[in-house]
Design a protein around this motif. Structure first.
Motif, mmCIF file in Angstrom:
data_model
loop_
_atom_site.group_PDB
_atom_site.id
_atom_site.type_symbol
_atom_site.label_atom_id
_atom_site.label_comp_id
_atom_site.label_asym_id
_atom_site.label_seq_id
_atom_site.Cartn_x
_atom_site.Cartn_y
_atom_site.Cartn_z
ATOM 1 N N CYS A 408 45.934 79.092 65.176
ATOM 2 C CA CYS A 408 44.766 79.855 64.738
ATOM 3 C C CYS A 408 43.543 78.961 64.539
ATOM 4 O O CYS A 408 42.409 79.377 64.786
ATOM 5 N N ARG A 409 43.787 77.739 64.096
ATOM 6 C CA ARG A 409 42.672 76.793 63.956
ATOM 7 C C ARG A 409 41.994 76.575 65.312
ATOM 8 O O ARG A 409 40.760 76.562 65.416
ATOM 9 N N GLN A 410 42.789 76.432 66.347
ATOM 10 C CA GLN A 410 42.229 76.240 67.680
ATOM 11 C C GLN A 410 41.486 77.490 68.150
ATOM 12 O O GLN A 410 40.390 77.404 68.721
ATOM 13 N N LYS A 411 42.077 78.656 67.901
ATOM 14 C CA LYS A 411 41.413 79.910 68.273
ATOM 15 C C LYS A 411 40.083 80.052 67.542
ATOM 16 O O LYS A 411 39.089 80.521 68.129
ATOM 17 N N ALA A 412 40.063 79.675 66.271
ATOM 18 C CA ALA A 412 38.832 79.783 65.482
ATOM 19 C C ALA A 412 37.740 78.883 66.050
ATOM 20 O O ALA A 412 36.578 79.294 66.196
ATOM 21 N N TYR A 413 38.098 77.659 66.384
ATOM 22 C CA TYR A 413 37.111 76.755 66.975
ATOM 23 C C TYR A 413 36.674 77.233 68.354
ATOM 24 O O TYR A 413 35.487 77.136 68.714
ATOM 25 N N ASP A 414 37.596 77.765 69.124
ATOM 26 C CA ASP A 414 37.241 78.290 70.447
ATOM 27 C C ASP A 414 36.229 79.427 70.325
ATOM 28 O O ASP A 414 35.283 79.522 71.122
ATOM 29 N N ALA A 415 36.441 80.299 69.320
ATOM 30 C CA ALA A 415 35.505 81.411 69.110
ATOM 31 C C ALA A 415 34.122 80.882 68.757
ATOM 32 O O ALA A 415 33.098 81.385 69.261
ATOM 33 N N ALA A 416 34.068 79.859 67.895
ATOM 34 C CA ALA A 416 32.779 79.293 67.503
ATOM 35 C C ALA A 416 32.092 78.609 68.686
ATOM 36 O O ALA A 416 30.878 78.769 68.906
ATOM 37 N N LYS A 420 28.520 79.370 70.486
ATOM 38 C CA LYS A 420 27.531 78.311 70.669
ATOM 39 C C LYS A 420 27.039 78.283 72.108
ATOM 40 O O LYS A 420 25.834 78.147 72.375
ATOM 41 N N LYS A 421 27.950 78.466 73.043
ATOM 42 C CA LYS A 421 27.608 78.443 74.466
ATOM 43 C C LYS A 421 26.724 79.621 74.837
ATOM 44 O O LYS A 421 25.827 79.502 75.682
ATOM 45 N N ARG A 422 26.961 80.779 74.213
ATOM 46 C CA ARG A 422 26.146 81.969 74.517
ATOM 47 C C ARG A 422 24.704 81.813 74.053
ATOM 48 O O ARG A 422 23.805 82.448 74.600
ATOM 49 N N GLY A 423 24.490 81.006 73.029
ATOM 50 C CA GLY A 423 23.132 80.720 72.580
ATOM 51 C C GLY A 423 22.444 81.861 71.869
ATOM 52 O O GLY A 423 21.209 81.931 71.851
ATOM 53 N N ARG A 424 23.195 82.738 71.237
ATOM 54 C CA ARG A 424 22.617 83.912 70.576
ATOM 55 C C ARG A 424 22.185 83.632 69.137
ATOM 56 O O ARG A 424 21.467 84.421 68.536
ATOM 57 N N TRP A 425 22.649 82.506 68.576
ATOM 58 C CA TRP A 425 22.476 82.263 67.153
ATOM 59 C C TRP A 425 21.695 80.975 66.908
ATOM 60 O O TRP A 425 21.837 80.009 67.644
ATOM 61 N N GLN A 426 20.900 80.978 65.815
ATOM 62 C CA GLN A 426 20.228 79.734 65.424
ATOM 63 C C GLN A 426 21.238 78.679 64.972
ATOM 64 O O GLN A 426 21.042 77.483 65.198
ATOM 65 N N TYR A 427 22.278 79.141 64.285
ATOM 66 C CA TYR A 427 23.284 78.221 63.759
ATOM 67 C C TYR A 427 24.675 78.743 64.105
ATOM 68 O O TYR A 427 24.930 79.959 64.035
ATOM 69 N N VAL A 428 25.561 77.850 64.476
ATOM 70 C CA VAL A 428 26.987 78.163 64.601
ATOM 71 C C VAL A 428 27.705 77.190 63.675
ATOM 72 O O VAL A 428 27.658 75.967 63.872
ATOM 73 N N LEU A 429 28.362 77.722 62.647
ATOM 74 C CA LEU A 429 28.919 76.921 61.569
ATOM 75 C C LEU A 429 30.414 77.174 61.430
ATOM 76 O O LEU A 429 30.877 78.302 61.640
ATOM 77 N N VAL A 430 31.157 76.154 61.051
ATOM 78 C CA VAL A 430 32.592 76.275 60.795
ATOM 79 C C VAL A 430 32.864 75.790 59.379
ATOM 80 O O VAL A 430 32.603 74.620 59.054
ATOM 81 N N GLY A 436 36.369 71.756 52.091
ATOM 82 C CA GLY A 436 34.993 71.888 51.598
ATOM 83 C C GLY A 436 33.962 71.363 52.557
ATOM 84 O O GLY A 436 32.869 70.950 52.150
ATOM 85 N N THR A 437 34.273 71.381 53.833
ATOM 86 C CA THR A 437 33.314 70.931 54.843
ATOM 87 C C THR A 437 32.754 72.131 55.591
ATOM 88 O O THR A 437 33.448 73.117 55.826
ATOM 89 N N VAL A 438 31.492 72.044 55.965
ATOM 90 C CA VAL A 438 30.850 73.038 56.819
ATOM 91 C C VAL A 438 30.239 72.276 57.980
ATOM 92 O O VAL A 438 29.324 71.470 57.814
ATOM 93 N N GLU A 439 30.761 72.532 59.172
ATOM 94 C CA GLU A 439 30.342 71.812 60.373
ATOM 95 C C GLU A 439 29.346 72.645 61.144
ATOM 96 O O GLU A 439 29.553 73.823 61.408
ATOM 97 N N ASN A 440 28.231 72.025 61.483
ATOM 98 C CA ASN A 440 27.199 72.678 62.285
ATOM 99 C C ASN A 440 27.398 72.269 63.737
ATOM 100 O O ASN A 440 27.138 71.130 64.120
ATOM 101 N N LEU A 441 27.912 73.190 64.555
ATOM 102 C CA LEU A 441 28.226 72.852 65.945
ATOM 103 C C LEU A 441 26.976 72.726 66.794
ATOM 104 O O LEU A 441 25.964 73.358 66.534
#
Length: 441
Positions: A408-416, A420-430, A436-441
């Motif tokens: 599921c971790r891999q699926k979650a990152y794949d979704a993010a 990110k590739k679609r470019g619809r969002w200002q930020y894509v975050l995990v 307690g980490t928030v990663e800005n892809l």
């Protein structure tokens, strides 16, 4: 003589305000401290005062994802308010005291997982931050949060909505008559956590009688069944009859008796805006009850505003006892039915208003379940907010639960990464809740 040792953490936040004269201001704690000193409670050897400390950004990020980043939305006062709660948690867990009460501000229970600004006087959710800290630091699993604020804790509900190990109980003035307009019994949790989010909307005018009828008839039985390792009181005090922002009729004695029954391990101050007429007496009563001391003589000096409770309030209480009791005690069967119906994904849409800043947010939340019983899966949030201090903002957020499997971790990152590739969002975050980490892809 106190039966229990009690830790107190004070932080009035002299350097933080929403605006001059705002109801949420430093005097909320200063009058209380004066009262406690006048009563000589700090001279009691069983009562120990602790100084707050600064929480870390990682502590906040176990509960929150700030857009564009939580560090850009807070002040040192927020870190100290949250840190005061963590000090209270440490004092109890390290057995320096049996119980603790964090009397801190700014408050937190209207702050949701995604943060764009201030709403309901709250930017970060100090109870949720403490819950996640307790899990990370002390491996505590089953926690009950009992919210006694007159306003529904919609932020706490939001953070815990998918967590079957957190029992969130909120009694409050009916949302049809008061901010934030939420908090009804059918808001009971997402399918895998159904029945662990308990909302008890009370009629305006409900007083001590109705409150204790509800506690004795329902809340105590739910707590006994859930068997939490810790009980946290989100100790809002604006159900008091003199509070200027609400319409309830609870007294200082009503609050003290409730604290005595609840036996919370940790209490955290939330709302309460009758600064001179209520807060010093309610807080004193709660502190005495938590310490196991006599609170029978705690009485407000002016009871002229107290009105008799209408019988309709008890009828509503009895209705809630029956309706919500049935919901809770049948939660496992209902959860299975809901999971079978939704399949691998459950979704909801939310319209969120930030009353302090005029921000309007549209949010779509999707929970992705795993077939592995030990895995809690992951969830995603699509958020678009207008009028933030950074302009209009949009983000796609993936949240990794504590009990996520590698698949599921891999699926979650794949979704993010796909978003990110679609470019619809200002930020894509995990968000990784465990670290307690928030990663800005």
């Amino acid at each position: 003589m106190a039966k229990n040792t009690l830790g107190l953490v004070f932080f009035p936040a002299f350097d933080w305000m929403i605006s001059p004269g705002h109801p949420e201001r430093q005097e909320r704690l200063l009058y209380t401290r004066d009262q406690l000193e006048e009563e000589g409670l700090f001279d009691c050897e069983e009562i120990k005062e602790y100084r707050p400390r600064l929480a870390e950004i990682e502590d906040l990020q176990r509960a929150h994802v700030g857009v564009p980043a939580i560090a850009r939305l807070i002040t040192p006062a927020h870190l100290t308010s949250a840190g005061g709660c963590l000090v209270a948690a440490d004092a109890v867990m390290q057995r320096e005291v049996q119980r603790a009460f964090a009397l801190v501000r700014p408050p937190g229970h209207h702050a949701m997982r995604v943060v764009h600004g201030i709403r309901g006087f709250c930017t970060i959710n100090i109870e949720a931050i403490m819950v996640e800290y307790l899990r990370s630091r002390y491996n505590i699993r089953r926690i009950a949060v009992v919210d006694t604020d007159v306003h529904h804790g919609d932020g706490s509900q939001d953070v815990f909505y998918h967590d079957p190990d957190t029992l969130y109980i909120s009694f409050h003035q009916d949302g049809r008559t008061l901010y934030p307009g939420t908090g009804f019994p059918n808001e009971a949790g997402s399918p895998a956590a159904w029945g662990t989010n308990i909302n008890l909307p009370l009629l305006p005018g409900t007083g001590d009688e109705g409150l204790h009828r509800l506690y004795d008839g329902l809340i105590t039985h739910i707590l006994e069944d859930f068997q939490p390792e810790l009980i946290i009181n989100s100790a809002g005090q604006d159900n008091h009859f003199s509070d200027p922002l609400a319409s309830m009729q609870v007294t200082a004695q009503g609050y003290a008796r409730l604290a005595d029954k609840l036996q919370a391990d940790i209490a955290v101050l939330e709302g309460g805006y009758s600064i001179e007429s209520a807060l010093p007496y309610v807080n004193t009563g709660i502190i005495l009850a938590m310490a196991g001391m006599d609170y029978s003589k705690v009485v407000e000096p002016d009871l002229r505003g107290l009105r008799p409770q209408d019988e309709r309030c008890n009828k509503r209480v009895d209705q809630l006892i029956a309706e919500v009791g049935d919901l809770y005690f049948n939660r496992e069967r209902t959860s299975k039915e809901l999971l079978a119906k939704c399949g691998n994904t459950w979704q909801r849409s939310k319209h969120i208003y930030y009353d302090e800043e005029g921000i309007r947010e549209e949010q779509v939340e999707s929970v992705h379940y795993c077939e592995r019983k030990a895995c809690r899966g992951y969830f995603t949030l699509q958020t678009a907010a207008e009028g933030t201090r950074f302009g209009d903002q949009s983000a796609f957020i993936t949240c990794l639960t504590r009990e996520i499997c590698p698949h599921c971790r891999q699926k979650a990152y794949d979704a993010a990464l796909a978003e990110k590739k679609r470019g619809r969002w200002q930020y894509v975050l995990v968000q990784d809740i465990a670290t307690g980490t928030v990663e800005n892809l």
